[in-house]
Design a protein around this motif. Structure first.
Motif, PDB file in Angstrom:
ATOM      1  N   LYS A 165       0.674  -4.148   1.720  1.00  0.00           N
ATOM      2  CA  LYS A 165       2.035  -3.526   2.014  1.00  0.00           C
ATOM      3  C   LYS A 165       2.249  -2.073   2.255  1.00  0.00           C
ATOM      4  CE  LYS A 165       6.281  -3.368  -0.971  1.00  0.00           C
ATOM      5  NZ  LYS A 165       6.579  -1.768  -1.045  1.00  0.00           N
ATOM      6  N   LYS A 166       1.449  -1.331   1.807  1.00  0.00           N
ATOM      7  CA  LYS A 166       1.131   0.081   1.930  1.00  0.00           C
ATOM      8  C   LYS A 166       0.893   0.528   3.274  1.00  0.00           C
ATOM      9  CE  LYS A 166       0.403   4.237  -0.606  1.00  0.00           C
ATOM     10  NZ  LYS A 166      -0.189   4.702  -1.880  1.00  0.00           N
ATOM     11  N   ALA A 167      -0.076  -0.207   3.675  1.00  0.00           N
ATOM     12  CA  ALA A 167      -0.825  -0.208   5.101  1.00  0.00           C
ATOM     13  C   ALA A 167       0.390  -0.699   6.230  1.00  0.00           C
ATOM     14  CB  ALA A 167      -1.920  -1.075   5.199  1.00  0.00           C
ATOM     15  N   LYS A 168       1.016  -1.566   5.924  1.00  0.00           N
ATOM     16  CA  LYS A 168       2.026  -1.942   6.949  1.00  0.00           C
ATOM     17  C   LYS A 168       3.016  -0.858   6.941  1.00  0.00           C
ATOM     18  CE  LYS A 168       1.737  -7.022   7.114  1.00  0.00           C
ATOM     19  NZ  LYS A 168       2.136  -8.337   6.609  1.00  0.00           N
ATOM     20  N   GLU A 169       3.622  -0.367   5.959  1.00  0.00           N
ATOM     21  CA  GLU A 169       4.637   0.470   5.837  1.00  0.00           C
ATOM     22  C   GLU A 169       4.117   1.789   6.725  1.00  0.00           C
ATOM     23  OE1 GLU A 169       5.323   1.442   1.768  1.00  0.00           O
ATOM     24  OE2 GLU A 169       6.493  -0.349   1.327  1.00  0.00           O
ATOM     25  N   LYS A 170       2.876   2.218   6.739  1.00  0.00           N
ATOM     26  CA  LYS A 170       2.443   3.377   7.311  1.00  0.00           C
ATOM     27  C   LYS A 170       1.886   2.721   8.720  1.00  0.00           C
ATOM     28  CE  LYS A 170       0.906   6.809   5.283  1.00  0.00           C
ATOM     29  NZ  LYS A 170       0.000   7.921   4.609  1.00  0.00           N
ATOM     30  N   ARG A 171       1.967   1.715   9.303  1.00  0.00           N
ATOM     31  CA  ARG A 171       1.270   1.153  10.585  1.00  0.00           C
ATOM     32  C   ARG A 171      -0.329   1.543  10.543  1.00  0.00           C
ATOM     33  NH1 ARG A 171       3.157   4.039  14.100  1.00  0.00           N
ATOM     34  NH2 ARG A 171       4.543   5.523  12.797  1.00  0.00           N
ATOM     35  N   ILE A 172      -0.660   1.235   9.468  1.00  0.00           N
ATOM     36  CA  ILE A 172      -2.541   1.646   9.504  1.00  0.00           C
ATOM     37  C   ILE A 172      -3.028   0.377   9.626  1.00  0.00           C
ATOM     38  CG2 ILE A 172      -4.225   2.631   7.947  1.00  0.00           C
ATOM     39  CD1 ILE A 172      -2.058   4.493   7.134  1.00  0.00           C
TER      40      ILE A 172
END
Length: 204
Positions: A165-172
Motif C-alpha cells: 500500500k505504501k509503495a503504491k502510494e509513492k509509486r515506488i
C-alpha cells in the motif's frame, strides 16, 4: 546434438540453479558464453553451477536503494565453494549514487551502510517487511528498491499488504531476489514484487 541435450537439461529438467555451459571436444574449448544455437554440433558440453549468481542477480535489477538480508543464514556456504552468501554479496559493485541498507533481528533497518558492508557480519532473523516499511518514508516518489533475501519474513510489526500500500502510494517499485527460498515462498515474493511493479528472481 549437443544443443538439444542442453535445452533438455534447462527446460525439461526444470533447472533452477543458474549455470554456465563450457563446450569442448576440439583443440580448444569453445568460448564460454557462446549461444547454445551456435555451439558446434560435434562438441561435448559440461554444465556447471555458476556460484557468482548473487552479484549477477543484483545486476538484473539496478536500483536507487538496495535492502539486503543480513540474517544469520547469509553466513552459510554456497554449494561446495566454502564461500558464504554474504561473501558473494560483497563482490557486487553497487551503483555509485545508490544507497544500501540491511535488516537483521537486532535492527529492522540499518543504513545507509554501503561503505561499511565489508565490516558487517550476518546475524539474527529476517524482518524484511518492517525494514521496507520504515525505509519507504525516506525514499522519494518514483524510485526503485531492490531487496535480496534468503529466508521467510519474520517481521513483528508490518505485513506484506502494509508495504504494498505504501509503495503504491509513492509509486515506488520493489524488486525481489530470493536466494534459496522455499518453493511456496517464491510465489509469495513474486506476487509481492509484481504488486509494486517490480521484478522477481529466485534461485537455489
Amino acid at each position: 546434438s549437443v544443443q538439444s541435450a542442453i535445452i533438455y537439461y534447462y527446460k525439461e529438467k526444470n533447472q533452477k540453479i543458474l549455470t554456465r555451459t563450457v563446450a569442448y571436444g576440439k583443440s580448444q574449448a569453445q568460448k564460454e558464453g557462446t549461444p547454445i544455437e551456435k555451439i558446434d554440433v560435434d562438441r561435448k558440453a559440461v554444465i556447471v553451477p555458476d556460484y557468482n549468481i548473487i552479484p549477477r542477480a543484483l545486476s538484473m535489477f539496478p536500483a536507487d536503494f538496495y535492502v539486503l538480508d543480513q540474517s544469520g543464514s547469509m553466513s552459510w556456504p554456497v554449494g561446495s565453494t566454502g564461500k558464504s552468501k554474504w561473501e558473494y554479496l560483497m563482490e557486487f559493485k553497487f551503483p555509485e549514487n545508490s544507497q544500501v541498507y540491511t535488516f537483521t533481528l537486532s535492527t529492522s533497518l540499518f543504513g545507509p551502510c554501503r561503505d561499511r558492508l565489508a565490516d558487517m557480519s550476518p546475524q539474527g532473523d529476517t524482518p524484511m517487511y518492517d525494514a521496507l516499511f520504515n525505509l519507504l518514508d525516506a525514499v522519494p516518489n518514483g524510485k526503485n528498491i531492490t531487496v535480496l533475501t534468503d529466508g521467510e519474513d519474520t517481521s513483528i510489526d508490518k505485513k506484506q499488504e502494509h508495504v504494498i500500500k505504501k509503495a503504491k502510494e509513492k509509486r515506488i517499485r520493489i524488486s525481489v531476489i530470493g536466494v534459496g527460498i522455499k518453493d511456496n515462498y517464491i510465489e509469495i515474493m513474486k506476487t509481492f514484487a509484481k504488486s509494486t511493479g517490480g521484478g522477481f528472481y529466485a534461485f537455489n
